[in-house]
Write an enzyme that holds these catalytic residues in place. Structure first.
Site, PDB file in Angstrom:
ATOM      1  N   ARG A   8      -2.160   5.210  17.065  1.00 17.82           N
ATOM      2  CA  ARG A   8      -2.959   6.252  16.430  1.00 17.82           C
ATOM      3  C   ARG A   8      -3.917   6.840  17.459  1.00 17.82           C
ATOM      4  NH1 ARG A   8      -1.255   5.444  11.452  1.00 17.82           N
ATOM      5  NH2 ARG A   8      -1.554   3.511  10.281  1.00 17.82           N
TER       6      ARG A   8
ATOM      7  N   SER B 180       0.796  -1.221   0.000  1.00 17.37           N
ATOM      8  CA  SER B 180       0.000   0.000   0.000  1.00 17.37           C
ATOM      9  C   SER B 180       0.830   1.273   0.000  1.00 17.37           C
ATOM     10  CB  SER B 180      -0.942  -0.057   1.187  1.00 17.37           C
ATOM     11  OG  SER B 180      -1.838   0.990   1.131  1.00 17.37           O
ATOM     12  N   HIS B 181       0.657   2.069   1.030  1.00 19.59           N
ATOM     13  CA  HIS B 181       1.286   3.393   1.118  1.00 19.59           C
ATOM     14  C   HIS B 181       2.700   3.322   1.690  1.00 19.59           C
ATOM     15  CE1 HIS B 181      -0.719   2.084   4.686  1.00 19.59           C
ATOM     16  NE2 HIS B 181       0.115   2.819   5.383  1.00 19.59           N
TER      17      HIS B 181
ATOM     18  N   ASP C  88      -0.826   1.491  -4.132  1.00 21.08           N
ATOM     19  CA  ASP C  88      -1.646   0.521  -4.868  1.00 21.08           C
ATOM     20  C   ASP C  88      -2.950   1.109  -5.381  1.00 21.08           C
ATOM     21  OD1 ASP C  88      -2.506   0.710  -2.220  1.00 21.08           O
ATOM     22  OD2 ASP C  88      -3.438  -1.267  -2.278  1.00 21.08           O
TER      23      ASP C  88
ATOM     24  N   ASP D 284      -5.556   2.645  -3.881  1.00 22.71           N
ATOM     25  CA  ASP D 284      -6.867   2.614  -3.211  1.00 22.71           C
ATOM     26  C   ASP D 284      -7.119   3.813  -2.307  1.00 22.71           C
ATOM     27  OD1 ASP D 284      -5.111   1.786  -1.272  1.00 22.71           O
ATOM     28  OD2 ASP D 284      -6.131  -0.104  -0.822  1.00 22.71           O
ATOM     29  N   ARG D 285      -6.061   4.550  -1.942  1.00 18.82           N
ATOM     30  CA  ARG D 285      -6.273   5.726  -1.094  1.00 18.82           C
ATOM     31  C   ARG D 285      -6.371   6.992  -1.939  1.00 18.82           C
ATOM     32  NH1 ARG D 285      -2.945   5.226   4.493  1.00 18.82           N
ATOM     33  NH2 ARG D 285      -3.491   3.059   4.930  1.00 18.82           N
TER      34      ARG D 285
ATOM     35  N   GLU E 210     -11.194   7.249   7.682  1.00 23.52           N
ATOM     36  CA  GLU E 210     -10.323   8.401   7.912  1.00 23.52           C
ATOM     37  C   GLU E 210      -8.954   8.216   7.274  1.00 23.52           C
ATOM     38  OE1 GLU E 210      -7.505   7.712   9.817  1.00 23.52           O
ATOM     39  OE2 GLU E 210      -8.266   5.678  10.075  1.00 23.52           O
TER      40      GLU E 210
ATOM     41  N   ASP F  47      -2.267   6.455  -3.585  1.00 25.87           N
ATOM     42  CA  ASP F  47      -1.134   5.819  -2.903  1.00 25.87           C
ATOM     43  C   ASP F  47      -0.499   4.714  -3.745  1.00 25.87           C
ATOM     44  OD1 ASP F  47      -3.203   3.998  -2.722  1.00 25.87           O
ATOM     45  OD2 ASP F  47      -2.487   3.186  -0.817  1.00 25.87           O
TER      46      ASP F  47
ATOM     47  N   THR G  97     -11.914  -0.734  11.761  1.00 28.09           N
ATOM     48  CA  THR G  97     -10.983  -0.317  10.711  1.00 28.09           C
ATOM     49  C   THR G  97     -10.651  -1.502   9.806  1.00 28.09           C
ATOM     50  OG1 THR G  97     -10.035   1.406  12.064  1.00 28.09           O
ATOM     51  CG2 THR G  97      -8.631   0.516  10.320  1.00 28.09           C
TER      52      THR G  97
ATOM     53  N   LYS H  26     -11.500   0.062  -1.480  1.00 28.13           N
ATOM     54  CA  LYS H  26     -11.549   1.511  -1.593  1.00 28.13           C
ATOM     55  C   LYS H  26     -10.864   1.895  -2.894  1.00 28.13           C
ATOM     56  CE  LYS H  26      -7.670   2.219   1.618  1.00 28.13           C
ATOM     57  NZ  LYS H  26      -7.483   0.956   2.324  1.00 28.13           N
TER      58      LYS H  26
HETATM   59  C1  G16 Z   1      -5.529  -0.541   5.169  1.00 31.00           C
HETATM   60  C2  G16 Z   1      -6.943  -0.994   5.079  1.00 31.00           C
HETATM   61  C3  G16 Z   1      -7.849   0.134   5.482  1.00 31.00           C
HETATM   62  C4  G16 Z   1      -7.457   0.685   6.827  1.00 31.00           C
HETATM   63  C5  G16 Z   1      -6.019   1.104   6.780  1.00 31.00           C
HETATM   64  C6  G16 Z   1      -5.487   1.684   8.074  1.00 31.00           C
HETATM   65  O1  G16 Z   1      -5.301   0.427   4.194  1.00 31.00           O
HETATM   66  O2  G16 Z   1      -7.251  -1.409   3.776  1.00 31.00           O
HETATM   67  O3  G16 Z   1      -9.151  -0.328   5.456  1.00 31.00           O
HETATM   68  O4  G16 Z   1      -8.244   1.762   7.181  1.00 31.00           O
HETATM   69  O5  G16 Z   1      -5.244  -0.006   6.420  1.00 31.00           O
HETATM   70  O6  G16 Z   1      -4.984   0.724   8.861  1.00 31.00           O
HETATM   71  P1  G16 Z   1      -4.166   0.958  10.167  1.00 31.00           P
HETATM   72  O7  G16 Z   1      -4.763   2.146  10.865  1.00 31.00           O
HETATM   73  O8  G16 Z   1      -4.394  -0.327  10.871  1.00 31.00           O
HETATM   74  O9  G16 Z   1      -2.732   1.216   9.807  1.00 31.00           O
HETATM   75  P2  G16 Z   1      -4.235   0.200   3.045  1.00 31.00           P
HETATM   76  O10 G16 Z   1      -4.353   1.398   2.169  1.00 31.00           O
HETATM   77  O11 G16 Z   1      -2.930   0.137   3.817  1.00 31.00           O
HETATM   78  O12 G16 Z   1      -4.627  -1.085   2.413  1.00 31.00           O
END
Ligand code: G16
Length: 544
Positions: free
Chosen positions: A497, A113-114, A280, A282-283, A365, A278, A345, A377
């Protein structure tokens, strides 16, 4: 090419987090590490045998190697056909769409992801189910349990396949189809949004925007949709070439990591619209001139304005948000008289609600929003939603959001992240709060009376599955909240967080600076959780 069985042994800790298994590339490179996890998917997801699987990733370092490994294992495990994005590329939402469109039995998404990419950075793998969405907890748990007992995996002795050209080939008895990663997704967007109106917006020549692909997967998608199909000037997409290491940056669209874009949106010469996605895809992050739209507000504005978008013109049936997301969307749902859900989450928790037709829009969020068009997403979808909104309302981003606050009140909102904290210290902090919880309701924290305090548990309204320990929630009189959670996506130590929210109905007070508006709550939260004493940190690493 005969399948061969390789003897292996379990690796501890292959439990998928919020969004799949994420570790350093070096960990995935240990012999057997990736193979064990993939075999555990095939061992537990029996419907994949003889079925169709979609495979793709965000193009980060190790993506190509991992895909070749997965293809050999899929062939040896009796998968009938694999659809793989050209060059091994599929954004997470495009992968979700491909699973649904082709009626596949599931998909494997390769991404962290990010998080940063490169030989010393992060990699990840996630299994998506036949609905196109991240597997529910029951499935991820079954996969994890299997990884802890595994003693052999199946593979094929075969060379690498050419994934850079569209077309069909064969790996043992398995068919492999290399698909265009962008075209189907771009077509889907064309069915949801008023491309004509958005084209008109660009054609006027006055409207100035940039989309920052952050050297990650959305570059080719954004160039095709925003520049080619919608007619935005070439160069509207910045950092549009996907790089294995994202140019050394965090491909995380927020105020801390997308500073170049943020700067372009500032001042009298600032852009009208700035957006980013981001690693991948999705953000999303949405900016106007001198204006940052919080993801929580973005969801609320989308819900309130969905009728202006062709794909949602008939109205929306309900909205859902993750627990730490601000309650702004709840107010819209209440006024529209539609369903509203608060989930833990993780996008996987929206899947059942979407499948059951209980919600149309959902968001988090953590810079995620989406709808029932896929089961992930969707960053570019959110950007196109906002573009469509700007074209329909002919107002600026800031004016649209300020108007929303006037109608519904403003939920001031911020998230403070303490990254790479000592894991034991972070767990100790959460335990300390859990001990306090039963004593808090009805007492005062500073000027606020506590209405409720709990460790969030969720019972899925569709299948009654229960998820516990999803974050500490302290509700205060007047709609303010403090939420504490440990991230499920970090790859180093623990990330604490702290989410803070307060509600302000009076428009005269809507222009306060966010951190200033939330200052009393920030002090209360730090004090209550003993953040500095327990983590040794005087300040958060990232404030969004
Ligand atoms: C993933 C999940 C999201 C989640 C996010 C935050 O995002 O797909 O649904 O809200 O993690 O996770 P955390 O607060 O546990 O770090 P992504 O974009 O990393 O796939």
């Amino acid at each position: 090419m005969e399948p061969k069985v390789v003897v292996t042994q379990p690796f501890p800790g292959q439990r998928p987090g919020t969004s799949g298994l994420r570790k350093k590339v070096k960990v995935f490179q240990e012999p057997g590490y990736l193979e064990n996890f993939v075999q555990a998917i095939f061992d537990t997801q029996k419907e994949l045998g003889g079925g169709v699987l979609v495979v793709g990733g965000d193009g980060r370092y190790y993506n190509r190697t991992a895909i070749q490994t997965i293809l050999r294992q899929a062939a040896a495990n009796g998968i009938a056909k694999v659809l793989v994005g050209r060059g091994g590329i599929l954004s997470t939402p495009a992968c979700s769409h491909a699973i649904r469109k082709h009626g596949a039995q599931g998909g494997i998404v390769l991404s962290a992801s990010h998080n940063p990419g490169g030989p010393d950075e992060d990699f990840g793998i996630k299994f998506n189910a036949a609905n196109g969405g991240p597997a529910p907890e029951s499935v991820t748990e079954a996969i994890y349990q299997r990884t802890q007992k595994i003693d052999r995996y199946r593979t094929l002795e075969a060379g690498d396949l050419d994934l850079d050209h569209l077309g069909a080939s064969q790996l043992g008895k398995m068919a492999v189809q290399v698909i265009d990663p962008v075209a189907d997704y771009a077509d889907l967007m064309g069915t949801l949004f008023d491309f004509e109106a958005i084209r008109h917006l660009f054609a006027g020549g006055q409207f100035r925007m940039k989309f920052d692909a952050m050297s990650a997967v959305t570059g080719p998608y954004a160039v095709e949709i925003i520049e080619n199909r919608l007619g935005a000037p070439p160069g509207t997409v910045m950092n549009g070439t996907p790089l294995e290491d994202f140019g050394g940056h965090h491909p995380d669209p927020n105020l801390a990591h997308a500073q170049e874009l943020v700067a372009l949106c500032q001042g009298t010469e600032g852009l009208d619209f700035g957006a980013a996605s981001d690693g991948d895809g999705d953000r999303n992050m949405i900016l106007g001139r001198d204006f940052f739209v919080t993801p929580s507000d973005s969801l609320a504005v989308m819900a309130a304005n969905a009728h202006l978008i062709p794909g949602y013109a008939e109205g929306i049936v309900g909205v859902a948000r993750s627990m730490p997301t601000s309650q702004a969307a709840d107010r819209v749902a209440e006024r529209l008289g539609i369903g509203c859900y608060e989930t833990p989450t993780g996008w996987k928790f929206f899947g059942n609600l979407l499948d059951a037709g209980r919600i149309t829009l959902c968001g988090e969020e953590s810079f995620g929003s989406g709808s029932d068009h896929v089961r992930e997403k969707d960053g570019l979808w959110a950007v196109l939603f906002w573009l469509n909104l700007l074209a329909a309302r002919q107002e600026s981003v800031g004016d649209i959001v300020r108007d929303h606050w006037r109608r519904y009140g403003r939920n001031f909102y911020t998230r403070h992240d303490y990254e790479a904290v000592d894991a034991q210290a972070a767990a100790g902090l959460m335990d300390h709060l859990r001990v306090l919880l039963p004593t808090l309701t009805g007492t005062r924290l500073g000027a606020y009376k506590v209405s409720y305090a709990d460790d969030f548990a969720y019972i899925d309204p569709v299948d009654a599955s229960r998820s516990e320990g999803q974050g500490i929630r302290i509700g205060l009189e007047g709609g303010s909240r403090l939420v504490f959670r440990l991230s499920g996506t970090g790859t180093q130590g623990a990330t604490l967080r702290l989410y803070l929210e307060s509600y302000e109905a009076d428009p005269a007070r809507h222009d306060q600076e966010t951190q200033a508006a939330l200052a009393p709550l920030i002090l209360i939260a730090n004090d209550l959780a003993q953040i500095q004493e327990r983590t040794g940190r005087a300040q958060p690493d990232v404030i969004t």
